[in-house]
Design an enzyme around this catalytic site. Structure first.
Site, PDB file in Angstrom:
ATOM      1  CB  SER A 260      -0.890   0.007   1.244  1.00  0.00           C
ATOM      2  OG  SER A 260      -0.085   0.280   2.378  1.00  0.00           O
ATOM      3  CE  LYS A 261      -0.354   8.448  -0.789  1.00  0.00           C
ATOM      4  NZ  LYS A 261      -1.433   9.301  -0.394  1.00  0.00           N
ATOM      5  NE  ARG A 262      -0.043   4.195   7.172  1.00  0.00           N
ATOM      6  CZ  ARG A 262      -0.585   3.492   8.157  1.00  0.00           C
ATOM      7  NH1 ARG A 262      -1.877   3.214   8.146  1.00  0.00           N
ATOM      8  NH2 ARG A 262       0.155   3.071   9.160  1.00  0.00           N
TER       9      ARG A 262
END
Ligand code: GLU
Length: 502
Positions: free
Chosen positions: A262-264
């Protein structure tokens, strides 16, 4: 394969393309080119609520940056356009109506509140509400209402959707090139919405209609679409159309732990998850990656060449690619490996090309190279690139080729700067002054000869000399540096350091 291969990459412009999306585009591209077929870009923008300004442009720029040229798509001529679903809006209604006419779909009038009520009611009893054979005859739709009532509601403009009528008690055998045959019992499926009263199709209907009209032969997409395959297969059957072949690509997984990248993860661990920068998120391009390196590492996320070979140009990938070699299991993302790839590509790039890239950085730093001989930057690059991963690393590895040190590594100075050092270096200056051929080899021969004659040890001369020339103990062969910066500058640096370190 007798039919011309046609594949499509069909992103929704809901934001920037995640690298997983780029990988999907890449596998489509590789497959198309391997079979001499067409790679089509189709923008799936039927969901106006999720439309993000600039996303389509971003997708196109990202594909271009990666060198994944599409044969048909927005902005290009093609026999199957338009390639934006919003521009094909007028096409879908007739197909929804065709299904209704043939008893494969039905109108449903249930309001959001009613559906919510059923959902909550089921939850309260520990069940999940599924709109299908269980209850469809008890709900508000054209299966439970009389034809007159249905017509009346349609005429009065009541809000409706068109739902697919899933046939009960059937076993579907879904074929996927990566996963083999998957058996699904239709009784677990819900009657998905295909079309909405506002005149817009849902993803499912538009996707199938367009794949059919655009004569797509292979649907290559992310694993997250596998649950939709049962519906899609039934839609092809309901229309009586040939089904394309399917290949669902494995997910790209987090570097550590479980789940999808994910972007996280990128934010936490400091690596890009987008090809190009988007708002405050830095992209691979801006982080200094070469597009060839990105393409190469993405290709090996989920595909294996069956050999130990790791470096592939786009052309080589086209040659070697096959969907049969796509893995079923998720591909763990390794940020260190992406850097390794960039390093490999950097080492293999021609020094003149790297020199040009470095010259741009120097210009931004207001470092003038006007007084340097032709090819200077290129030569610097040749000497230091071995230790670089990115072009942006060049400056830290080679600043002393352009500017004299203004400070000296303290620890090194303490260790290398002895009482007799200034005398030795002063003597060395007088030796250097006499040298006319200032090539690396010649200076090295003369200095070494002088060290021998003086019965000095190398350790007394070379480390302090490096310290005063470079400011630190780093760098390539010292005589190469001295020859590059030249006699005048070398002497000036020695003299300056003697004053400074005294
Ligand atoms: N529009 C879908 C997406 O955003 C396309 C899925 C497919 O390729 O069928 O990924």
């Amino acid at each position: 394969m007798s039919q011309r291969v046609r594949v499509r990459f069909a992103p929704s412009p809901t934001g920037p393309l995640h690298i997983g999306g780029v990988r999907t585009a890449l596998f489509n591209y590789l497959f198309a080119k391997k079979h001499g077929g067409d790679f089509i870009l189709r923008i799936e923008d039927t969901d106006q609520n999720r439309y993000v300004e600039g996303a389509e442009e971003y997708i196109i720029n990202a594909l271009n940056w990666c060198g994944l040229k599409f044969d048909e798509g927005p902005g290009l001529q093609g026999d199957f356009g338009p390639y934006r679903q919003s521009e094909r809006k007028h096409l879908y209604k007739q197909y929804a109506e065709e299904l209704i006419r043939n008893g494969k779909a039905y109108y449903a009038f249930d309001t959001a509140e009613q559906l919510d009520f059923h959902r909550k009611n089921h939850e309260a009893n520990g069940k999940t509400f599924i709109y299908n054979w269980h209850n469809r005859l008890k709900l508000d739709n054209s299966l439970s209402l009389t034809p007159e009532e249905v017509q009346k509601r349609l005429d009065s403009g009541e809000d409706y959707v068109v739902r697919f009528l899933t046939a009960p008690d059937k076993k579907l055998h879904l074929k996927d090139i990566v996963r083999g045959t998957i058996e699904i019992d239709t009784n677990v499926l819900d009657d998905k919405v295909l079309f909405k009263g506002d005149g817009m199709p849902t993803y499912h209907l538009a996707n199938i209609v367009d794949d059919h009209l655009m004569q797509i032969t292979h649907v290559i997409r992310g694993e997250e679409w596998l649950p939709s395959l049962a519906l899609h297969q039934q839609l092809y059957d309901a229309f009586g159309w040939n089904t394309p072949e399917f290949a669902h690509l494995p997910l790209i997984m987090k570097p550590v732990g479980k789940g999808k990248l994910s972007k996280r993860d990128g934010e936490k661990m400091g690596f890009p998850v987008f090809p190009l920068s988007w708002k405050e998120s830095q992209g691979y391009r801006e982080a200094g990656y070469f597009p060839e390196a990105v393409v190469n590492f993405l290709a090996l996320l989920g595909w294996n060449p069956g050999t130990e070979k790791e470096i592939f140009s786009l052309g080589e990938l086209v040659h070697s690619f096959s969907l049969e070699r796509v893995n079923k299991s998720g591909a763990r993302f390794d940020p260190d490996k992406t850097k390794w790839y960039n390093q490999q590509y950097l080492q293999n790039k021609a020094n003149d090309e790297l020199g040009e890239l470095y010259a741009e950085i120097l210009k931004k730093k207001s470092i003038s190279i006007a007084t340097k001989p032709k090819g200077y930057v290129e030569k610097v690059v040749a000497l230091i690139k071995e230790r670089a991963v990115f072009v942006a690393d060049f400056w830290d590895l080679s600043d002393y080729f352009f500017v004299a040190p203004t400070s000296y590594n303290e620890k090194a100075a303490k260790k290398q700067w002895k009482e007799g050092t200034p005398d030795i270096l002063n003597h060395l200056v007088s030796i250097l002054e006499e040298i006319s051929d200032f090539s690396s080899e010649n200076v090295e021969t003369i200095v070494k000869k002088w060290i021998g004659e003086q019965e000095l040890s190398f350790g007394k001369v070379m480390p302090p000399l490096r310290l005063v020339i470079v400011g630190d103990m780093k760098g390539p062969h010292l005589f190469d540096i001295i020859a590059m910066i030249g006699k005048e500058d070398s002497i000036a640096r020695i003299q300056k350091a003697i004053l400074h370190l005294a």
